[in-house]
Enzyme design. Structure first.
Site, short mmCIF file in Angstrom:
data_model
loop_
_atom_site.label_atom_id
_atom_site.label_comp_id
_atom_site.label_asym_id
_atom_site.label_seq_id
_atom_site.Cartn_x
_atom_site.Cartn_y
_atom_site.Cartn_z
N CYS A 1 0.82 -1.20 0.00
CA CYS A 1 0.00 0.00 0.00
C CYS A 1 0.86 1.26 0.00
O CYS A 1 1.98 1.26 0.51
CB CYS A 1 -0.89 0.02 1.22
N GLY B 1 -0.59 -1.16 6.73
CA GLY B 1 -0.29 -2.04 7.85
C GLY B 1 -1.48 -2.94 8.14
O GLY B 1 -2.39 -3.06 7.32
N GLU C 1 9.13 -14.50 -11.07
CA GLU C 1 8.31 -13.38 -10.59
C GLU C 1 7.78 -12.50 -11.71
O GLU C 1 6.69 -11.96 -11.60
CB GLU C 1 8.98 -12.58 -9.47
N HIS D 1 19.05 -36.84 -6.84
CA HIS D 1 18.39 -37.32 -5.61
C HIS D 1 16.88 -37.10 -5.67
O HIS D 1 16.20 -37.16 -4.65
CB HIS D 1 19.02 -36.67 -4.38
O1 M6R Z 1 13.35 -4.89 0.44
P1 M6R Z 1 13.91 -6.26 0.71
O2 M6R Z 1 15.25 -6.47 0.11
O3 M6R Z 1 13.90 -6.60 2.17
O4 M6R Z 1 12.91 -7.24 -0.01
C1 M6R Z 1 13.07 -8.63 0.07
C2 M6R Z 1 12.24 -9.33 -0.97
O5 M6R Z 1 10.88 -9.04 -0.79
C3 M6R Z 1 12.65 -8.94 -2.39
O6 M6R Z 1 13.99 -9.20 -2.63
C4 M6R Z 1 11.79 -9.71 -3.40
O7 M6R Z 1 12.13 -11.05 -3.38
C5 M6R Z 1 11.93 -9.11 -4.81
N1 M6R Z 1 10.67 -9.15 -5.47
C6 M6R Z 1 12.88 -9.83 -5.66
O8 M6R Z 1 12.94 -9.33 -6.95
#
Ligand code: M6R
Length: 612
Positions: free
Chosen positions: A2, A103, A491, A507
């Site tokens: 958000c 939140g 993704e 495995h």
């Molecule tokens: O902001 P952060 O590095 O803590 O975020 C962690 C993950 O949410 C972030 O790396 C996510 O996996 C991305 N979409 C990867 O491209």
């Protein structure tokens, strides 16, 4: 996730709100809305499911909504499906108060039940509306917005960033924060709140980061910040040092492509202040040799791609430091009763600095007495502010949901820290130290040259984009890099993909390899190249189509087995993943492009994950 924007100023609020929301679109959302107050029209609220453009069209670019006080929101659904009613702002029953919330309110159900007993009627299924209705209830009772806000904050549990306006308060915007970021912006045209500085950078660089438990009262001319007992706070101002153009596409079709090509420069910025006269200088890192010698455990804790950086670093650090390094997913670590004490160093990696699981793991580590170090990209973010030490990756704003330049800068920064610690502990020879440091320093130029020569990746993407399941295999650092290559692909292209340590294939997973299955074989890690090759031969023997990645030195061997080969420049094994990852990012990008996916805003994903 958000996004919140709010404006108390002299000009019409709606255009500011729409523009701010547009700049936060990258965070991921499924509905949007704004509320504006004017003397003659009172509170006007418009909200709708879908893209921001739908909202903008509905209100003719903001022209239909009058008033110079307002709040806006992009919602990423948690409680209640994405629809017009569940979208924010939420309004109290008497129509006087409008509120936006980021939140999760954990005790919303019991508050809702109580308010319903008092006869309050709810419109939506959200936890956020409960806050609006509770506010309305208390305001009716006490007649003061500030008093009502205080009562509400004492009652609600969970995480929140709130923006509130009231029809009875012509120039007043109220904001509150707990465990969800909120920044205050000062400008000539008026004052802002935002959950992300990107939303307001066009209007101001002069900002103040709110801390947990604080309440802010904004008017067009002033911002007052109070603690949870309403004591006025004196807050430190920060200056945003990046330009608005950094958050625009600059001629590229997608932010992701722009950010891929920005990597050499981002790495240069991350390295240059830290290398002086052939020596690493980590000014902002305060750990003595004596302290380090006492450290008995090192954890690296992160989520998603940041976790994948941790995986690379585990291999590299253990090799350089000759001591165990454990990499943990933050969402698991926080609930695993972790073995952290005052002799434990816990390193948190996060682009946004706001990832809830990482934040919670940080707090748990501190509670247990561990020493915490944050590797963060967003200056002033919660993780950066709460950790004992912070080292920033100077990647600049990263807008595409799929991380690229933040990942790369995290990778080199972790290499630097590992090398620095190894030098401090005397676990690398002077020669090795110099060789690795020179390899790191050479990276920006090598990457620039490499990016110019990767045209064949888009060709391979057009050849393989219609596969529906893809495996990434590699050993050691190639395996760690494969995890990231695979995540990038899934993704943004929505293709099922998995990364496997090559030796582990037989495995179990090798049963999934059938004629035509695409295997991306990673063979850039020199010390285990021949072993990795045997595994490529194994999948070939089962009919797999192999797209391989290797370095010039091994090209001939690889060409004999693989169907297609991408070559990357060679370097010291420690930094090789920094060069290996570029074609994997581009492959994901071009595959997603071929499949017509929404590359910068992939379905169901958010840029920073601020819920569990
Ligand atoms: O902001 P952060 O590095 O803590 O975020 C962690 C993950 O949410 C972030 O790396 C996510 O996996 C991305 N979409 C990867 O491209």
């Amino acid at each position: 996730m958000c996004g919140i924007i709010g404006f108390a100023g002299r000009d019409e609020a709606a255009p500011f709100l729409l523009d701010g929301l547009a700049r936060m679109e990258y965070r991921g959302y499924d509905s949007a809305g704004i509320a504006v107050r004017s003397e003659t029209l009172g509170l006007q609220v418009n909200k709708t499911k879908g893209r921001l453009q739908v909202l903008s069209d509905l209100i003719h670019g903001g022209a239909d909504m009058k008033g110079n006080l307002g709040i806006g929101h992009t919602r990423w659904a948690t409680h209640g499906e994405p629809n017009d009613i569940n979208a924010h702002p939420h309004v109290s029953e008497d129509g006087k108060i409008a509120l936006v919330h980021n939140g999760i309110i954990e005790n919303y159900a019991e508050i809702k039940e109580q308010l319903m007993k008092y006869g309050v009627k709810f419109q939506s299924e959200t936890d956020s509306e409960v806050v609006a209705q509770l506010l309305g209830y208390h305001y009716k009772e006490c007649g003061s917005m500030l008093e009502a806000v205080g009562r509400v904050l004492r009652r609600i549990e969970g995480a929140y960033a709130l923006g509130i306006i009231c029809a009875d308060y012509p120039n007043t915007l109220i904001a509150a924060r707990k465990d969800s970021p909120l920044v205050l912006g000062y400008s000539e045209k008026g004052n802002f709140i935002a959950s992300d500085v990107t939303a307001i950078i066009k209007h101001t660089r002069d900002v103040v980061y709110m801390d947990d438990g604080e309440i802010a009262i904004l008017t067009p001319d002033s911002i007052d910040v109070f603690d949870d007992e309403m004591n006025l706070q004196s807050k430190e101002h920060s200056v945003i040092d990046w330009d608005v153009s950094a958050a625009e596409k600059g001629g590229y079709p997608h932010f992701m492509l722009k950010e891929i090509y920005e990597q050499p420069e981002a790495i240069r910025k991350t390295l240059s202040p830290r290398i002086r006269e052939g020596k690493l200088v980590l000014d902002d890192f305060h750990m003595s040799k004596e302290y380090l010698q006492e450290i008995s455990r090192i954890f690296i804790v992160a989520c998603g791609s940041s976790y994948h950086v941790g995986m690379v670093s585990k291999y590299n650090w253990e090799r350089m430091l000759r001591r165990p390094v454990e990499v943990c997913l933050a969402s698991e670590f926080r609930y695993s009763d972790p073995l952290v004490d005052d002799k434990t160093l816990v390193i948190f990696i996060s682009q946004s600095g706001e990832t809830l699981d990482t934040m919670a793991a940080l707090r748990e580590s501190k509670r247990l007495g561990g020493r915490t170090l944050a590797i963060v990209n967003v200056v002033g973010s919660s993780i950066a502010r709460e950790a004992d030490d912070v080292l920033y990756t100077w990647a600049g704003p990263e807008i595409a949901v799929a991380t690229t330049k933040a990942y790369s800068t995290q990778l080199v920064l972790m290499d630097l820290i590992g090398l620095y610690l190894a030098d401090l502990l005397g676990t690398v020879s002077k020669e090795e130290y110099q060789t690795i440091l020179q390899a790191v320093e050479a990276l920006p130029e090598q990457m620039e040259a490499e990016l110019k020569g990767l045209e064949n990746v888009s060709y391979f993407a057009s050849r393989y984009f219609n596969h529906d399941s893809i495996f990434f295999i590699g050993r050691n650092l190639d395996y760690a890099m494969g995890l990231e290559g695979s995540l990038k692909l899934k993704e943004i292209s929505y293709i099922h993909s998995e990364a496997y340590a090559s030796g582990e294939l037989k495995h179990g997973t090798i049963s999934l390899i059938e004629p035509g299955t695409l295997v991306v074989a990673l063979g850039t890690y020199g010390p285990l190249f021949d072993k990795a090759m045997s595994n490529v031969v194994e999948v070939k023997a089962r009919g797999a189509e192999v797209l391989a990645l290797t370095v010039e030195e091994q090209l001939e061997k690889m060409q004999k087995v693989a169907d297609s080969v991408v070559v990357v420049p060679g370097t010291h094994p420690v930094v090789q993943p920094s060069l290996g990852i570029l074609p994997l990012q581009l492959f994901a990008y071009y595959v997603a492009l071929q499949r017509g996916c929404d590359i910068d805003k992939p379905r169901n994903l958010a840029k920073s994950v601020t819920v569990e």
